[in-house]
Design a protein around this motif. Structure first.
Motif, PDB file in Angstrom:
ATOM      1  N   HIS A   9      10.661  93.844  49.796  1.00  0.00           N
ATOM      2  CA  HIS A   9       9.531  93.117  49.217  1.00  0.00           C
ATOM      3  C   HIS A   9       9.851  91.645  49.014  1.00  0.00           C
ATOM      4  O   HIS A   9       9.012  90.786  49.276  1.00  0.00           O
ATOM      5  N   LEU A  10      11.061  91.361  48.559  1.00  0.00           N
ATOM      6  CA  LEU A  10      11.432  89.971  48.322  1.00  0.00           C
ATOM      7  C   LEU A  10      11.538  89.181  49.624  1.00  0.00           C
ATOM      8  O   LEU A  10      11.327  87.974  49.635  1.00  0.00           O
ATOM      9  N   GLU A  49      -1.913  93.040  50.734  1.00  0.00           N
ATOM     10  CA  GLU A  49      -0.873  92.408  49.925  1.00  0.00           C
ATOM     11  C   GLU A  49       0.434  92.465  50.709  1.00  0.00           C
ATOM     12  O   GLU A  49       0.807  93.521  51.222  1.00  0.00           O
ATOM     13  N   ASN A  53       5.115  92.009  43.194  1.00  0.00           N
ATOM     14  CA  ASN A  53       5.950  91.054  42.459  1.00  0.00           C
ATOM     15  C   ASN A  53       7.166  91.775  41.866  1.00  0.00           C
ATOM     16  O   ASN A  53       7.250  93.001  41.848  1.00  0.00           O
ATOM     17  N   THR A  54       8.096  91.009  41.378  1.00  0.00           N
ATOM     18  CA  THR A  54       9.371  91.551  40.899  1.00  0.00           C
ATOM     19  C   THR A  54       9.177  92.552  39.770  1.00  0.00           C
ATOM     20  O   THR A  54       9.815  93.610  39.760  1.00  0.00           O
TER      21      THR A  54
END
Length: 166
Positions: A9-10, A49, A53-54
């Motif tokens: 994801h990051l 998306e 987010n984290t």
């Protein structure tokens, strides 16, 4: 907490969105939705998306949980006939979720929604995002046409046809 998922994801950025769904594809999807809504009174929304987010990753939020949030945020539940349908695509997880309002939920089984997700995911695994989304829209439209046929005297476009990029 899944470290592999967090890294995926990051590292997912806007490049992933541009590769999977370039501007021409987003325009084509919008036109397919617009055309499909001339044959039923339902509302089809697409939300894409790139990554969570984290904080969502630390909480191990699933694509399904996020799709439910997006369904509410985009007010897909707020259609006159309760026949809104959200296709939520989380690119980093290569996951697609379909969330339907109570009017559609009463008419079509969860198994059928799962089948439509599977069709789209199969296309996505071959990097055919436009084709997968169009197949999904057509399959959803068939259900909407059956249960919520178009009435030109009372039906109006309640939600945007343009895919929402989160």
């Amino acid at each position: 907490m899944n470290l592999t998922r967090i890294v995926r994801h990051l590292s997912a950025g806007q490049w992933l969105l541009r590769r999977a769904l370039p501007a021409a594809t987003l325009t084509a999807i919008e036109q397919v939705i617009q055309q499909s809504e001339t044959s039923h009174s339902g509302e089809i929304c697409i939300a894409v998306e790139c990554a969570l987010n984290t904080l969502a990753l630390i909480k191990n939020q699933t694509a399904r949980e996020r799709a439910l949030e997006v369904f509410s945020r985009l007010r897909v539940w707020d259609t006159e006939q309760n026949n809104g349908v959200l296709i939520y695509l989380l690119l980093a997880d290569r996951d697609v979720e379909i969330i339907v309002d109570q009017g559609m939920h009463a008419k079509v089984s969860n198994k059928e929604w799962g089948n439509i997700c599977h069709i789209m995911e199969s296309a996505f695994s071959q990097q055919q995002f436009e084709a997968g989304l169009i197949q999904g829209i057509h399959a959803i439209s068939q259900h909407l046409e059956t249960h919520f046929p178009y009435d030109p005297n009372k039906d109006k476009n309640e939600l945007t046809n343009k895919p929402t990029i989160l």
